[in-house]
Design a protein around this motif. Structure first.
Motif, PDB file in Angstrom:
ATOM      1  N   ALA A 176       2.965  -0.211  70.828  1.00  0.00           N
ATOM      2  CA  ALA A 176       4.032  -1.216  70.743  1.00  0.00           C
ATOM      3  C   ALA A 176       3.782  -2.175  69.580  1.00  0.00           C
ATOM      4  O   ALA A 176       4.720  -2.533  68.847  1.00  0.00           O
ATOM      5  CB  ALA A 176       4.131  -1.988  72.057  1.00  0.00           C
ATOM      6  N   ARG A 177       2.523  -2.585  69.380  1.00  0.00           N
ATOM      7  CA  ARG A 177       2.206  -3.478  68.272  1.00  0.00           C
ATOM      8  C   ARG A 177       2.407  -2.779  66.935  1.00  0.00           C
ATOM      9  O   ARG A 177       2.901  -3.380  65.969  1.00  0.00           O
ATOM     10  CB  ARG A 177       0.767  -3.969  68.394  1.00  0.00           C
ATOM     11  CG  ARG A 177       0.531  -4.946  69.528  1.00  0.00           C
ATOM     12  CD  ARG A 177      -0.928  -5.340  69.617  1.00  0.00           C
ATOM     13  NE  ARG A 177      -1.371  -5.971  68.390  1.00  0.00           N
ATOM     14  CZ  ARG A 177      -2.509  -5.689  67.769  1.00  0.00           C
ATOM     15  NH1 ARG A 177      -3.295  -4.754  68.248  1.00  0.00           N
ATOM     16  NH2 ARG A 177      -2.848  -6.317  66.663  1.00  0.00           N
ATOM     17  N   GLY A 178       2.022  -1.515  66.857  1.00  0.00           N
ATOM     18  CA  GLY A 178       2.195  -0.771  65.617  1.00  0.00           C
ATOM     19  C   GLY A 178       3.659  -0.587  65.255  1.00  0.00           C
ATOM     20  O   GLY A 178       4.054  -0.738  64.093  1.00  0.00           O
ATOM     21  N   VAL A 179       4.487  -0.265  66.249  1.00  0.00           N
ATOM     22  CA  VAL A 179       5.926  -0.099  66.013  1.00  0.00           C
ATOM     23  C   VAL A 179       6.536  -1.412  65.534  1.00  0.00           C
ATOM     24  O   VAL A 179       7.352  -1.448  64.599  1.00  0.00           O
ATOM     25  CB  VAL A 179       6.608   0.394  67.306  1.00  0.00           C
ATOM     26  CG1 VAL A 179       8.121   0.206  67.230  1.00  0.00           C
ATOM     27  CG2 VAL A 179       6.280   1.861  67.553  1.00  0.00           C
ATOM     28  N   GLU A 180       6.156  -2.506  66.175  1.00  0.00           N
ATOM     29  CA  GLU A 180       6.689  -3.812  65.782  1.00  0.00           C
ATOM     30  C   GLU A 180       6.298  -4.155  64.345  1.00  0.00           C
ATOM     31  O   GLU A 180       7.109  -4.685  63.579  1.00  0.00           O
ATOM     32  CB  GLU A 180       6.171  -4.888  66.739  1.00  0.00           C
ATOM     33  CG  GLU A 180       6.691  -6.283  66.433  1.00  0.00           C
ATOM     34  CD  GLU A 180       6.160  -7.329  67.390  1.00  0.00           C
ATOM     35  OE1 GLU A 180       6.476  -8.515  67.208  1.00  0.00           O
ATOM     36  OE2 GLU A 180       5.420  -6.954  68.323  1.00  0.00           O
ATOM     37  N   ALA A 181       5.060  -3.847  63.979  1.00  0.00           N
ATOM     38  CA  ALA A 181       4.602  -4.148  62.620  1.00  0.00           C
ATOM     39  C   ALA A 181       5.378  -3.335  61.586  1.00  0.00           C
ATOM     40  O   ALA A 181       5.764  -3.863  60.529  1.00  0.00           O
ATOM     41  CB  ALA A 181       3.108  -3.864  62.506  1.00  0.00           C
ATOM     42  N   ILE A 182       5.622  -2.064  61.869  1.00  0.00           N
ATOM     43  CA  ILE A 182       6.375  -1.225  60.922  1.00  0.00           C
ATOM     44  C   ILE A 182       7.816  -1.704  60.825  1.00  0.00           C
ATOM     45  O   ILE A 182       8.400  -1.747  59.735  1.00  0.00           O
ATOM     46  CB  ILE A 182       6.294   0.245  61.344  1.00  0.00           C
ATOM     47  CG1 ILE A 182       4.851   0.750  61.263  1.00  0.00           C
ATOM     48  CG2 ILE A 182       7.191   1.109  60.461  1.00  0.00           C
ATOM     49  CD1 ILE A 182       4.642   2.134  61.838  1.00  0.00           C
ATOM     50  N   ALA A 384      14.338   1.999  70.931  1.00  0.00           N
ATOM     51  CA  ALA A 384      15.133   1.635  69.765  1.00  0.00           C
ATOM     52  C   ALA A 384      14.239   1.212  68.605  1.00  0.00           C
ATOM     53  O   ALA A 384      14.480   1.574  67.443  1.00  0.00           O
ATOM     54  CB  ALA A 384      16.106   0.506  70.123  1.00  0.00           C
ATOM     55  N   HIS A 385      13.176   0.460  68.912  1.00  0.00           N
ATOM     56  CA  HIS A 385      12.262   0.027  67.852  1.00  0.00           C
ATOM     57  C   HIS A 385      11.505   1.207  67.251  1.00  0.00           C
ATOM     58  O   HIS A 385      11.209   1.217  66.044  1.00  0.00           O
ATOM     59  CB  HIS A 385      11.277  -1.003  68.408  1.00  0.00           C
ATOM     60  CG  HIS A 385      11.895  -2.352  68.645  1.00  0.00           C
ATOM     61  ND1 HIS A 385      11.197  -3.442  69.111  1.00  0.00           N
ATOM     62  CD2 HIS A 385      13.175  -2.780  68.483  1.00  0.00           C
ATOM     63  CE1 HIS A 385      12.003  -4.475  69.213  1.00  0.00           C
ATOM     64  NE2 HIS A 385      13.213  -4.102  68.846  1.00  0.00           N
ATOM     65  N   ALA A 386      11.171   2.204  68.079  1.00  0.00           N
ATOM     66  CA  ALA A 386      10.461   3.375  67.554  1.00  0.00           C
ATOM     67  C   ALA A 386      11.340   4.148  66.570  1.00  0.00           C
ATOM     68  O   ALA A 386      10.858   4.625  65.532  1.00  0.00           O
ATOM     69  CB  ALA A 386      10.027   4.273  68.712  1.00  0.00           C
ATOM     70  N   ILE A 387      12.622   4.286  66.888  1.00  0.00           N
ATOM     71  CA  ILE A 387      13.539   4.975  65.969  1.00  0.00           C
ATOM     72  C   ILE A 387      13.665   4.184  64.668  1.00  0.00           C
ATOM     73  O   ILE A 387      13.652   4.759  63.570  1.00  0.00           O
ATOM     74  CB  ILE A 387      14.911   5.159  66.639  1.00  0.00           C
ATOM     75  CG1 ILE A 387      14.773   6.027  67.893  1.00  0.00           C
ATOM     76  CG2 ILE A 387      15.908   5.790  65.663  1.00  0.00           C
ATOM     77  CD1 ILE A 387      16.012   6.054  68.766  1.00  0.00           C
ATOM     78  N   MET A 388      13.774   2.865  64.783  1.00  0.00           N
ATOM     79  CA  MET A 388      13.839   2.028  63.586  1.00  0.00           C
ATOM     80  C   MET A 388      12.565   2.170  62.759  1.00  0.00           C
ATOM     81  O   MET A 388      12.615   2.280  61.520  1.00  0.00           O
ATOM     82  CB  MET A 388      14.045   0.564  63.992  1.00  0.00           C
ATOM     83  CG  MET A 388      14.008  -0.413  62.825  1.00  0.00           C
ATOM     84  SD  MET A 388      15.318  -0.134  61.623  1.00  0.00           S
ATOM     85  CE  MET A 388      16.737  -0.637  62.615  1.00  0.00           C
ATOM     86  N   ALA A 389      11.406   2.199  63.427  1.00  0.00           N
ATOM     87  CA  ALA A 389      10.142   2.349  62.708  1.00  0.00           C
ATOM     88  C   ALA A 389      10.087   3.681  61.965  1.00  0.00           C
ATOM     89  O   ALA A 389       9.609   3.759  60.827  1.00  0.00           O
ATOM     90  CB  ALA A 389       8.976   2.236  63.685  1.00  0.00           C
ATOM     91  N   ALA A 390      10.587   4.744  62.607  1.00  0.00           N
ATOM     92  CA  ALA A 390      10.605   6.052  61.946  1.00  0.00           C
ATOM     93  C   ALA A 390      11.494   6.018  60.713  1.00  0.00           C
ATOM     94  O   ALA A 390      11.165   6.611  59.668  1.00  0.00           O
ATOM     95  CB  ALA A 390      11.073   7.123  62.920  1.00  0.00           C
ATOM     96  N   MET A 391      12.638   5.326  60.779  1.00  0.00           N
ATOM     97  CA  MET A 391      13.522   5.223  59.617  1.00  0.00           C
ATOM     98  C   MET A 391      12.867   4.430  58.494  1.00  0.00           C
ATOM     99  O   MET A 391      13.006   4.769  57.313  1.00  0.00           O
ATOM    100  CB  MET A 391      14.843   4.572  60.026  1.00  0.00           C
ATOM    101  CG  MET A 391      15.710   5.447  60.914  1.00  0.00           C
ATOM    102  SD  MET A 391      17.268   4.631  61.328  1.00  0.00           S
ATOM    103  CE  MET A 391      18.141   5.972  62.157  1.00  0.00           C
TER     104      MET A 391
END
Length: 461
Positions: A176-182, A384-391
């Motif tokens: 969760a922290r990694g996704v938020e940072a990306i 939703a944040h994981a998809i945004m991080a992937a983009m």
């Protein structure tokens, strides 16, 4: 007189004896108080010692689990073995060791080691471990690596815990922290075009794709999820195919870079409805493209009667038939083979040949980050944040010129998209097309009838 003197001496002796008795009682009481105080201090000291022994035993227990030592028995000495989960400590070090070759690293992390180090420099400050973290388990490097491995391969938290020698809950927190940072890098790598210079760059990216003055392509993409949230309206996330999904919308330029995105919409929502919720769409509806007269392109063609016609085309967005026809947005002709004429079919071919760039962008996104390709448990927000991080990572790796490997395309439907037009349900705006848009569409149809087919681009570029 003698009798009086005897009586006085008797009274004096009585007073002296009473005083001495009082002194002895006082001394006895003081001694009792001192004994009680000593006993109280002794009991307090024993309590402190017991607490210290209990704390020491707890620390020994934790130490024995981490170091695989034995725990001393509380009574009678000796020791007993402690069961612990067998976690390999060197899996992460094997992946990032000096002996790992570049090809192996890229297959695991979906990027080169140089790209990983550049990304780490951008997010390191946000991933610094808290003062309560132990060892190197929560370091920025490990946290970022854990996040990318889950996005790239869809690893479970149990698998991540075994790989990084941490617990399941710790793996979830790291992710969760990694996704938020990306996601914090969104404004830096997903740049919404808003100036003439930006739009001109987008138009140039479509050069050679066969559709004049195209600048962007828009489409949606569903990601299968198993939502862990419990709230009213959860059934709204069931898409038309019958499974829970998050609907994601994106505008893409000719290089396959995401320029404006909206992630995590309910799966039952129609693409045409979701795209209207985007801020960038409202900018387009407000005349962002049609007001840039310096970017209009003149095209000349012969109409069916043989007369030479010139047409001023504004910068255009390419969309499928789920989206409306606008002066700044072209969608294909819709209908079966019987109702679509040869001229219209030729327009659809040119249109889809250029618009397919958005399909391939989503395909490369899912192929590189395969968590989005399979059903996975997640909360709505984290999904939703994981998809945004992937983009964000998709665009970051595009800037880094980090090549997409052909083997990652296996099993990705979007990378199999062809020139056939999408036959989704038409949006509301398409029911009353603008007159100018119809003029542009008819003029482009005449132009494409007189042209040869454009050269097909590599789907992985």
């Amino acid at each position: 007189m003698e009798a009086l003197e005897g009586c006085g001496r008797s009274r004096a002796n009585n007073v002296t004896e009473s005083y001495m008795t009082w002194l002895r009682m006082r001394e006895a009481l003081e001694k009792e108080d001192e004994d009680a105080e000593r006993e109280r201090k002794r009991i307090f000291a024993e309590g402190v010692q017991n607490q210290q022994r209990a704390l020491a035993m707890c620390l020994d227990l934790v130490s024995s689990v981490v170091t695989n030592t034995t725990i001393p028995n509380a009574v009678g000495g000796g020791g007993r073995s402690c069961w612990k989960m067998d976690r390999r400590q060197n899996n992460f070090d094997e992946l990032f060791g000096t002996r790992t070759d570049e090809e192996t690293f890229k297959r695991h992390m979906r990027m080169t080691e140089e790209s990983f180090e550049n990304l780490l420099r951008l997010v390191r400050d946000m991933l610094q471990p808290s003062r309560y973290s132990r060892g190197d388990y929560m370091s920025p490097r490990r946290t970022l690596a854990l996040t990318i491995l889950r996005l790239a391969h869809g690893l479970t938290y149990l698998q991540l815990g075994q790989l990084f020698a941490i617990g399941i809950s710790s793996a979830h927190k790291c992710y969760a922290r990694g996704v938020e940072a990306i996601c914090s890098l969104r404004e830096r790598f997903i740049r919404m075009p808003s100036t003439e210079r930006d739009i001109a760059s987008c138009i140039a990216s479509f050069s050679g794709r066969g559709f004049p003055n195209a600048c962007l392509a828009v489409d949606g993409c569903h990601v299968k999820v198993e939502l862990t949230d419990q709230f009213d309206g959860l059934q709204d996330f069931i898409c038309y195919k019958g499974f829970y999904s998050l609907n994601n919308m994106a505008y893409v330029d000719g290089k396959g870079m995401f320029r404006a995105v909206l992630c995590g919409w309910a799966g039952s929502s129609a693409d045409g409805g979701v795209v209207r919720e985007m801020h960038f769409t409202r900018m387009l509806q407000g005349g962002l493209l049609t007001s840039m007269h310096s970017l209009y392109k003149t095209v000349a063609f012969l109409d069916p009667a043989g007369h030479l016609v010139t047409l001023q085309l504004p910068p255009m967005v390419l969309a499928d038939s789920a989206f409306g026809l606008e002066a700044w947005q072209m969608n294909p002709y819709k209908g079966d083979n019987g109702s679509v004429t040869n001229r219209q079919r030729r327009f659809n071919w040119f249109h889809s040949s250029a618009r397919v760039v958005v399909e391939h962008a989503f395909g490369r996104l899912k192929g590189r980050f395969r968590l989005l390709l399979r059903t996975h448990k997640t909360s709505w927000k984290l999904g939703a944040h994981a998809i945004m991080a992937a983009m964000v990572l998709h665009n970051f790796l595009g800037v880094e010129n980090d090549e997409f490997l052909d083997e990652w395309a296996e099993g990705v439907e979007e990378l199999e998209a062809t020139e056939e037009a999408n036959e989704d349900t038409m949006g509301e705006a398409a029911s009353a097309p603008l007159e100018a848009a119809m003029v542009y569409k008819e003029g482009l149809t005449n132009l494409f009838v007189q042209q040869g087919r454009p050269v097909r681009r590599n789907r992985n570029r």
